[in-house]
Design an enzyme around this catalytic site. Sequence first.
Site, PDB file in Angstrom:
ATOM      1  N   HIS A   3       0.872  -1.202   0.000  1.00 59.60           N
ATOM      2  CA  HIS A   3       0.000   0.000   0.000  1.00 59.60           C
ATOM      3  C   HIS A   3       0.897   1.236   0.000  1.00 59.60           C
ATOM      4  CE1 HIS A   3      -3.778   2.242   1.434  1.00 59.60           C
ATOM      5  NE2 HIS A   3      -2.847   3.157   1.201  1.00 59.60           N
ATOM      6  N   HIS A  28       1.596   5.414  -1.685  1.00 55.50           N
ATOM      7  CA  HIS A  28       1.286   6.595  -2.496  1.00 55.50           C
ATOM      8  C   HIS A  28       2.614   7.183  -2.968  1.00 55.50           C
ATOM      9  CE1 HIS A  28      -2.906   6.834  -0.941  1.00 55.50           C
ATOM     10  NE2 HIS A  28      -2.360   6.305   0.127  1.00 55.50           N
ATOM     11  N   LYS A  36      -9.377  -0.241  -5.904  1.00 54.13           N
ATOM     12  CA  LYS A  36      -9.428   0.428  -4.608  1.00 54.13           C
ATOM     13  C   LYS A  36     -10.793   1.060  -4.380  1.00 54.13           C
ATOM     14  CE  LYS A  36      -7.922   2.379  -0.862  1.00 54.13           C
ATOM     15  NZ  LYS A  36      -6.715   2.545  -0.076  1.00 54.13           N
ATOM     16  N   HIS A  70     -10.458   1.240   1.695  1.00 51.67           N
ATOM     17  CA  HIS A  70     -10.270   2.239   2.751  1.00 51.67           C
ATOM     18  C   HIS A  70     -11.491   2.088   3.649  1.00 51.67           C
ATOM     19  CE1 HIS A  70      -8.730   6.176   4.387  1.00 51.67           C
ATOM     20  NE2 HIS A  70      -9.874   5.987   5.021  1.00 51.67           N
ATOM     21  N   HIS A 125      -4.633  -0.506   5.934  1.00 51.55           N
ATOM     22  CA  HIS A 125      -4.184   0.317   7.079  1.00 51.55           C
ATOM     23  C   HIS A 125      -5.119   0.245   8.285  1.00 51.55           C
ATOM     24  CE1 HIS A 125      -6.996   2.964   5.019  1.00 51.55           C
ATOM     25  NE2 HIS A 125      -6.133   3.357   4.121  1.00 51.55           N
ATOM     26  N   ASP A 155       1.356   2.693   3.587  1.00 54.14           N
ATOM     27  CA  ASP A 155       0.512   3.869   3.382  1.00 54.14           C
ATOM     28  C   ASP A 155       1.351   5.142   3.458  1.00 54.14           C
ATOM     29  OD1 ASP A 155      -1.710   5.334   2.776  1.00 54.14           O
ATOM     30  OD2 ASP A 155      -2.585   5.253   4.782  1.00 54.14           O
TER      31      ASP A 155
HETATM   32  O1  DOR Z   1      -3.504   9.557   5.522  1.00 54.33           O
HETATM   33  C1  DOR Z   1      -3.850   9.267   4.384  1.00 54.33           C
HETATM   34  N1  DOR Z   1      -3.261   9.845   3.314  1.00 54.33           N
HETATM   35  N2  DOR Z   1      -4.822   8.398   4.216  1.00 54.33           N
HETATM   36  C2  DOR Z   1      -5.339   8.150   3.008  1.00 54.33           C
HETATM   37  O2  DOR Z   1      -6.253   7.370   2.925  1.00 54.33           O
HETATM   38  C3  DOR Z   1      -4.855   8.868   1.818  1.00 54.33           C
HETATM   39  C4  DOR Z   1      -3.498   9.346   2.006  1.00 54.33           C
HETATM   40  C5  DOR Z   1      -3.081  10.355   0.961  1.00 54.33           C
HETATM   41  O3  DOR Z   1      -3.271  10.094  -0.227  1.00 54.33           O
HETATM   42  O4  DOR Z   1      -2.523  11.390   1.329  1.00 54.33           O
HETATM   43 ZN    ZN Z   2      -3.352   5.108   1.502  1.00 57.73          ZN
END
Ligand code: DOR
Ligand code: ZN
Length: 354
Positions: A17, A19, A103, A140, A178, A251
Amino acid sequence: MITSVKQISLLKPDDWHLHVRDGKILKGVLSHTADVFCRAIIMPNLDPPITTLNQAKEYKKRIIQSIPDGVSFTPLMTAYLTDDMSPDLLEIGFKERVFHGAKLYPVNVTTNSAYGVTDLSKIDNIFETMERIGMPLLIHGEVSDSNIDVFDREAVFIERHLQPLLKKFSSLKVVLEHITTIDAIDFVENSESDIAATITPHHLHINRNAMFNGGLRSDFYCLPTAKREIHRIALRQAATSGKPCFFLGTDSAPHTRRFKENSCGCAGIFNAPFALESYLKVFEEEQALDRFEAFASINGANFYGLPLNDERITLVKRDVSVPEIIDVGLAGDPNDFVKPFHSGEILGWSLESV
Ligand code: DOR
Ligand code: ZN
């Protein structure tokens, strides 16, 4: 496998997971993961989100172009579910290995979720298809209902939405992402469905007090938010239990200072730079170093039906200082830097070789 308490060698891990964003920041963010992990499940919550095969292929190309020279790393792309996502597109994408999962963001639940699903019953056709083809649904797991206390949103999602969903689609393959609560741990451990959960490093280290320690600290604000201490303790037990239903998903979610130090600070913690070191601290404290490889390198691949990596990495027991702030390659303005998780701390494990 542990070779001694001073050193740990394991199959190269994967991040289930992640970003990495897009544009100018992508390269500077990605290297922190690509240097250590073999593969990562890439979140599709860009603006606009990744909803088509073409978008996923193009985004994957941009990620691959951003991998540091000489490094081998595979991004595993995902589709962002909307109310009108086509089941056929998902099926083609999964069969062609463009998408490794889809997702589900309940609408307005977090960063860039405005295009998310407004009502799960509207996408039964999607769930039917995913169940039939064995495509993982990545969730999520929070309600976005403002009448529900922010700290209860995960538990309420499980009761109101996840339980009924799995009753209806009993063979659906699900990753509850998460997780932050005992409720989620219990649900995943005791479910008869094909469900697993990812656990982040930050939810193993901090409880909700971190956000209010001597002032309002947006650096510790993420979604789902950290909960009470009893939940953190239970998460540490779950992560270090060796159970196949729990695996690594950082995450890691970078936001530059200008978006964190803001009257409406963004949710997200950038933990990629020291993710393994952070997890290892927990496994060592819980006397579970022998279970780290399963959590980091085996359980996730098995759940996704992917081969295990064959390279290995070694971490040694040696202090490493986490920088206060990280330059992710933007203009050089401090407001464009990103603060890493454990900023300014010393961690006790360092990477020996990749
Ligand atoms: O804390 C988070 N940041 N939770 C999420 O679900 C998205 C993520 C983000 O893309 O910044
Ligand atoms: Zn995330």
